[in-house]
Design an enzyme around this catalytic site. Structure first.
Site, PDB file in Angstrom:
ATOM      1  N   MET A  26      -5.524   3.813  -4.321  1.00 57.44           N
ATOM      2  CA  MET A  26      -5.561   4.761  -3.199  1.00 57.44           C
ATOM      3  C   MET A  26      -4.688   5.974  -3.517  1.00 57.44           C
ATOM      4  SD  MET A  26      -3.329   5.725  -0.514  1.00 57.44           S
ATOM      5  CE  MET A  26      -2.486   4.639   0.624  1.00 57.44           C
ATOM      6  N   ASP A  59       4.284  13.172  -4.518  1.00 56.72           N
ATOM      7  CA  ASP A  59       5.149  12.086  -5.013  1.00 56.72           C
ATOM      8  C   ASP A  59       5.114  12.109  -6.535  1.00 56.72           C
ATOM      9  OD1 ASP A  59       5.343  11.185  -2.415  1.00 56.72           O
ATOM     10  OD2 ASP A  59       3.853   9.593  -2.667  1.00 56.72           O
ATOM     11  N   GLU A  97      -5.511   7.318   9.146  1.00 52.55           N
ATOM     12  CA  GLU A  97      -4.356   6.515   9.599  1.00 52.55           C
ATOM     13  C   GLU A  97      -3.759   7.128  10.857  1.00 52.55           C
ATOM     14  OE1 GLU A  97      -1.446   5.854   6.559  1.00 52.55           O
ATOM     15  OE2 GLU A  97       0.093   5.258   7.997  1.00 52.55           O
ATOM     16  N   LYS A 148      -1.048   7.348  14.119  1.00 48.80           N
ATOM     17  CA  LYS A 148       0.348   7.100  14.481  1.00 48.80           C
ATOM     18  C   LYS A 148       0.591   7.829  15.802  1.00 48.80           C
ATOM     19  CE  LYS A 148       5.022   7.285  12.568  1.00 48.80           C
ATOM     20  NZ  LYS A 148       5.896   7.824  11.509  1.00 48.80           N
ATOM     21  N   ASP A 184       3.427  -0.343   3.160  1.00 47.87           N
ATOM     22  CA  ASP A 184       3.954   0.989   3.449  1.00 47.87           C
ATOM     23  C   ASP A 184       5.282   0.810   4.171  1.00 47.87           C
ATOM     24  OD1 ASP A 184       4.398   3.590   3.792  1.00 47.87           O
ATOM     25  OD2 ASP A 184       2.831   3.945   5.275  1.00 47.87           O
ATOM     26  N   ASP A 197      10.333   4.938  13.927  1.00 48.25           N
ATOM     27  CA  ASP A 197       9.459   4.493  12.836  1.00 48.25           C
ATOM     28  C   ASP A 197      10.295   3.732  11.799  1.00 48.25           C
ATOM     29  OD1 ASP A 197       7.430   4.333  10.970  1.00 48.25           O
ATOM     30  OD2 ASP A 197       7.681   6.396  10.295  1.00 48.25           O
ATOM     31  N   ASP A 215      -2.045  -0.720   5.966  1.00 47.78           N
ATOM     32  CA  ASP A 215      -0.627  -0.499   5.677  1.00 47.78           C
ATOM     33  C   ASP A 215       0.193  -1.592   6.342  1.00 47.78           C
ATOM     34  OD1 ASP A 215      -1.129   1.717   4.156  1.00 47.78           O
ATOM     35  OD2 ASP A 215      -0.141   3.154   5.489  1.00 47.78           O
ATOM     36  N   HIS A 229       1.154  10.134  -2.849  1.00 49.37           N
ATOM     37  CA  HIS A 229       0.797  11.464  -2.349  1.00 49.37           C
ATOM     38  C   HIS A 229       0.818  12.392  -3.553  1.00 49.37           C
ATOM     39  CE1 HIS A 229       2.874   9.665   1.152  1.00 49.37           C
ATOM     40  NE2 HIS A 229       1.996  10.328   1.854  1.00 49.37           N
ATOM     41  N   ASP A 270       9.448   1.081   9.533  1.00 46.02           N
ATOM     42  CA  ASP A 270       8.892   0.779   8.208  1.00 46.02           C
ATOM     43  C   ASP A 270       9.650  -0.339   7.479  1.00 46.02           C
ATOM     44  OD1 ASP A 270       6.815   2.612   8.382  1.00 46.02           O
ATOM     45  OD2 ASP A 270       7.941   4.219   7.427  1.00 46.02           O
ATOM     46  N   HIS A 288       2.728   1.431  13.223  1.00 46.85           N
ATOM     47  CA  HIS A 288       2.236   2.502  14.080  1.00 46.85           C
ATOM     48  C   HIS A 288       1.633   1.971  15.375  1.00 46.85           C
ATOM     49  CE1 HIS A 288       1.953   5.336  10.356  1.00 46.85           C
ATOM     50  NE2 HIS A 288       3.168   4.868  10.580  1.00 46.85           N
TER      51      HIS A 288
HETATM   52  C1  GLT Z   1       4.425   8.415   5.405  1.00 43.72           C
HETATM   53  C2  GLT Z   1       3.895   7.726   6.623  1.00 43.72           C
HETATM   54  C3  GLT Z   1       2.962   6.645   6.297  1.00 43.72           C
HETATM   55  C4  GLT Z   1       1.708   7.115   5.645  1.00 43.72           C
HETATM   56  C5  GLT Z   1       1.928   7.720   4.319  1.00 43.72           C
HETATM   57  C6  GLT Z   1       0.635   8.286   3.830  1.00 43.72           C
HETATM   58  S1  GLT Z   1       3.226   8.823   4.279  1.00 43.72           S
HETATM   59  O1  GLT Z   1       5.347   7.593   4.767  1.00 43.72           O
HETATM   60  O2  GLT Z   1       4.996   7.241   7.392  1.00 43.72           O
HETATM   61  O3  GLT Z   1       2.659   5.861   7.397  1.00 43.72           O
HETATM   62  O4  GLT Z   1       0.890   5.999   5.415  1.00 43.72           O
HETATM   63  O5  GLT Z   1       0.521   9.646   4.052  1.00 43.72           O
HETATM   64 MN    MN Z   2       1.341   4.298   6.584  1.00 43.77          MN
HETATM   65 MN    MN Z   3       5.082   4.187   9.093  1.00 45.49          MN
END
Ligand code: GLT
Ligand code: MN
Ligand code: MN
Length: 386
Positions: free
Chosen positions: A90, A59, A183, A185, A289, A257, A247, A56, A259, A222
């Site tokens: 990206m 970042d 993307e 979510k 991600d 969430d 991702d 980003h 991750d 997501h």
């Molecule tokens: C954030 C989010 C991700 C996105 C990123 C891109 S930022 O961490 O949870 O799913 O892909 O903006």
């Molecule tokens: Mn993501």
């Molecule tokens: Mn995520």
């Protein structure tokens, strides 16, 4: 750990600065790892064998960095890329952390915030392109509501569309070779986020002025948060020619969430995803991600990153085995026997013939399909049982 499954550049494994740079802060607790500079993170990624690094805008360059500081950070980051050979496939904009975006960026009720979001994104696009990015991700983390009393959902879609149309024209006007990837979510950090699934994004893309330059960036976690089958979402995107980025991570259904490391929760769905990507010949980045457990130090972060890549490679190997396994393939052939004759193309004659054709419904329904056996063979292959 086996010496096999060493990541190589051609595997196209990428990580965001925000992923290996995640310091473990959560809504209930402070950071557990010190924050590393972008240069340190590039070296960490090179050490574990990644191909690329994504970011980003903030970042890399803090939101309030004065021009001198910005130039210095950029110089050092480019040096680190040159030293390590890592690429930037990206880039994206942070339109969610700063308090100004508390009610969204492109869909904010405040037109000044919307204008600022456009300005910030144009500058971030310039930065991404300068560093070599060919894909630009839009994750609208704050584009949603807690109460629908506050925002008109139709108006919000129109605002989001206007913003993307503006930015497509901006990118084209600059002569950039850039594709946009949206993307989805379903929620978090907003109570509800607009366009909550990859399917919703795909529908929305066809309403844009330049649909050809906009695709999707589906994320495992997501779709799983929404209780959906990720491979099906990816397949729909692929079939529409819209799988511009992906991702990869993992996530238990119905949770926050998470991750997690790729393959950490549901190996079987990770297997079918990898098999799909490899079978169709997806050529984009395999972007992770995700972030390490909050229990980890930076050694654990490296193990996390290695784990994502190793699991991908191991599943890719299993997918190749599945495609050449005699027992599995003869069963697949048997199962597919009945699908050899395609449904005919419509004509009045064909329709009439079909209407008068006699079907033995009971016989068709009575056949067992052997999917249990096929699935168990798949499980045994994943377990390494021959
Ligand atoms: C954030 C989010 C991700 C996105 C990123 C891109 S930022 O961490 O949870 O799913 O892909 O903006
Ligand atoms: Mn993501
Ligand atoms: Mn995520």
């Amino acid at each position: 750990m086996s010496q096999r499954y060493q990541p190589k550049a051609e595997d196209k494994f990428t990580f965001g600065l925000w992923t290996v740079g995640n310091t473990g802060r959560d809504p209930f607790g402070e950071p557990v790892r010190q924050s590393l500079s972008p240069v340190d993170l590039v070296h960490l990624l090179a050490e574990v064998g990644a191909y690329g690094v994504n970011f980003h805008d903030n970042d890399l360059i803090p939101i309030d960095a004065p021009p001198g500081k910005r130039a210095q950070i950029l110089r050092e980051f480019k040096n680190a890329l040159n030293e390590t050979g890592l690429v930037v496939p990206m880039a994206t904009t942070n339109l969610f952390s700063d308090p100004v975006f508390k009610d969204g960026a492109f869909t904010s009720n405040n037109s000044e915030v919307r204008a600022y979001a456009l300005q910030k994104t144009m500058k971030a696009i310039d930065l991404g392109v300068d560093l070599g990015a060919k894909v630009y991700v839009f994750w609208g983390g704050r584009e949603g509501t807690e109460t629908d009393a506050a925002k008109d959902p139709v108006e919000s879609l129109k605002r989001f569309r206007e913003a993307l149309n503006f930015l497509c024209d901006y990118s084209l006007g600059q002569g950039y070779d850039l594709k946009f990837a949206l993307e989805a979510k379903p929620n978090e950090p907003r109570g509800d986020i607009y366009l909550p699934t990859t399917g919703a994004m795909l529908g929305f893309i066809s309403t844009l002025d330049h649909p050809e330059m906009v695709g999707v960036n589906p994320e495992v976690a997501h779709e799983h948060m929404a209780g959906l089958n990720f491979t099906h979402a990816v397949a729909q995107a692929w079939e529409a020619g819209k799988l511009f980025h992906i991702d990869l991570n993992d996530q238990a259904f119905g949770r926050y969430d998470q991750d997690f490391r790729f393959g950490a929760v549901n190996l079987k769905s990770a297997f079918f995803l990898v098999k799909f990507l490899e079978d169709v010949g997806y050529e984009g980045s395999r972007h992770f991600d995700a972030h390490a457990y909050r229990t980890e130090d930076y050694e654990g972060v490296k193990q996390f990153a290695l784990g994502c890549m190793r699991t991908y490679l191991a599943l890719k190997e299993r997918a190749a085995q599945w495609n050449s396994d005699p027992q599995i393939q003869s069963l697949v052939k048997e199962i597919m026997k009945t699908s050899a004759v395609p449904v005919e193309v419509y004509s009045e004659v064909v329709a009439d013939q079909l209407k008068s054709r006699a079907f033995d419904r009971t016989d068709m329904a009575a056949r067992g399909l052997a999917y249990e056996r096929l699935d168990q063979l798949t499980i045994e292959l994943l377990l390494g049982i021959n």
